[in-house]
Scaffold this active site. Structure first.
Site, mmCIF file in Angstrom:
data_model
loop_
_atom_site.group_PDB
_atom_site.id
_atom_site.type_symbol
_atom_site.label_atom_id
_atom_site.label_comp_id
_atom_site.label_asym_id
_atom_site.label_seq_id
_atom_site.Cartn_x
_atom_site.Cartn_y
_atom_site.Cartn_z
ATOM 1 N N CYS A 276 -7.606 34.940 20.904
ATOM 2 C CA CYS A 276 -6.308 35.453 20.466
ATOM 3 C C CYS A 276 -5.309 35.491 21.630
ATOM 4 C CB CYS A 276 -6.490 36.812 19.798
ATOM 5 S SG CYS A 276 -5.064 37.385 18.869
ATOM 6 N N HIS B 89 -10.445 35.198 15.460
ATOM 7 C CA HIS B 89 -11.273 36.366 15.758
ATOM 8 C C HIS B 89 -12.730 36.141 15.360
ATOM 9 C CE1 HIS B 89 -8.377 39.614 16.929
ATOM 10 N NE2 HIS B 89 -7.535 38.701 16.470
ATOM 11 N N GLU C 27 -15.296 37.797 16.078
ATOM 12 C CA GLU C 27 -16.088 39.015 15.870
ATOM 13 C C GLU C 27 -16.177 39.406 14.401
ATOM 14 O OE1 GLU C 27 -12.188 40.695 15.208
ATOM 15 O OE2 GLU C 27 -12.928 39.202 16.648
#
Length: 418
Positions: free
Chosen positions: A306, A390, A392
């Protein structure tokens, strides 16, 4: 807790919402009627004078920011607490927000940095075994202003066509709403371009992290045996990113966005992680880019996501620019050019790396299949890579978890050489 009743905006005989409907013959950019509907206790006022009426949620008061939309169907609590939303008012396109309540396990940061929340439907009583608190009560506890009953489809189409506007969200329990004042506040706000927000959301002190991923049986775990030590530079890090690193066997030391190269290297890391975060990467880069350039000279493995991806690109000599809409949602297809595989990703960014500006020795590794914008890069002769999205997966999907393993593989290779 009693159900929070949020009335839908008034409608005509066809059932179409009148809260944000252009008059026949007008374009979507034309300011709409300012006549306050009966029972309205909140309003979203855009800089051009457009008004979206509704019922207030959460804290009373006003907040100014950039109005964006997120298309995710789940994970509203993780989205609201993502530090990357600093300076933004989040419009949820999925209508049933609040239906699973809130809980203390799903927050991504202690103090949310988002400016406000816009939703379509009434907030119902939570229906989930993990729910601890009603969304309305949780928003109040976080001092976040919200509005429900808005025609979010009309608002989203406006953003799609005209770009993300500046807006002021206001909630007054007695319905006393000063629309002209809110328009002035929205117009006067500087906007995100050129704004350094990482400095606002970063940690104020260095700390260690060893919490691992969540399981239905045991909740969050704890790292027992660390294989590597990673220093994570916090530009607005989400907790689940740190958990993913710990789950892969990394002991993590988290440092401030303003940490110098000397400070970072004093922790003797095996690798460097560059976190997500809000704001204009060019503004943040005034202090972060020189630090990162010094770190790149040490030939340590580096992984950025990001804002970390954008700052890395700037440090390598590339350029970034603001997007018309940005990417925010959990259904963004990205192609990994190194493997040919397509993954569905979670994204939240309003700035992007200009792929044409990548210098020699740096290659594009991922692209968006929505608009072909850059989604990843790697340095050919160094163990350095980054992605725009992202991995995660908080909220999901989990297609991109492999990137943490890719980073750990680089750490393993370095350990074998030393």
């Amino acid at each position: 807790m009693p159900q929070t009743q949020i009335e839908s905006p008034p409608s005509d005989e066809t059932g179409a919402s009148l809260s944000a409907r252009p008059v026949s013959g007008q374009s979507a950019s034309t300011p709409l009627s300012r006549q306050q509907p009966s029972g309205a206790t909140a309003a979203l006022v855009l800089a051009d004078g457009t008004v979206f009426w509704g019922k207030g949620l959460g804290a009373t008061g006003t907040a100014v920011g950039e109005v964006c939309f997120n298309t995710s169907m789940t994970g509203y609590q993780e989205i609201i607490t993502d530090p990357s939303y600093a300076g933004q008012i989040i419009t949820f396109t999925f209508p049933h927000i609040g239906n699973v309540g809130t809980n203390p396990e799903d927050i991504e940061t202690t103090t949310p940095a988002a400016r406000g929340v816009v939703i379509r439907m009434d907030v119902t009583e939570p229906s989930n075994w993990r729910a601890v608190q009603h969304l309305d009560a949780w928003l109040k506890s976080q001092n976040l202003v919200g509005i429900a009953g808005v025609d979010t489809r009309a608002l989203t189409r406006r953003i799609r066509d005209l770009g993300a506007p500046q807006g002021c969200i206001a909630h007054s329990a007695d319905g006393n709403l000063a629309i002209d004042d809110y328009k002035s506040e929205a117009s006067a706000w500087a906007g995100l371009e050129g704004m350094d927000l990482a400095a606002e959301v970063t940690t104020r002190q260095t700390y260690s992290w060893d919490q691992t991923g969540w399981s239905i049986a045991d909740g969050y775990g704890s790292l027992a045996h660390a294989k590597h030590h990673v220093v994570a530079v916090d530009y607005g890090a989400k907790r689940n990113i740190l958990r993913c690193l710990a789950s892969e066997g990394c002991r993590v030391t988290v440092v401030s966005a303003s940490a110098t190269a000397e400070e970072i290297l004093s922790h003797e890391p095996d690798g460097i992680f560059l976190s997500n975060g809000p704001g204009d990467p060019a503004a943040t880069g005034l202090y972060a880019v020189p630090t990162l350039r010094a770190l790149l000279d040490k030939n340590l493995p580096v992984f950025g996501i990001c804002l970390g991806h954008q700052i890395l690109a700037l440090a390598l000599g590339a350029k970034t620019h603001k997007m018309h809409l940005g990417h925010r949602g959990g259904n963004h297809p990205v192609k990994d050019l190194t493997t040919g595989k397509v993954e569905i990703t979670s994204q939240n960014h309003g700035f992007v790396v200009d792929a044409k500006s990548l210098p020699d020795g740096v290659e594009e590794t991922h692209i968006s299949l929505f608009d072909k914008t850059n989604e990843g890069l790697r340095v050919k002769d160094r163990p350095v890579f980054s992605v725009q999205y992202h991995p995660e997966a908080s909220p999901g999907p989990q297609d991109s978890h492999y990137l943490f393993k890719r980073f750990v593989n680089l750490l393993d290779e370095r350990a074998q050489k030393t």
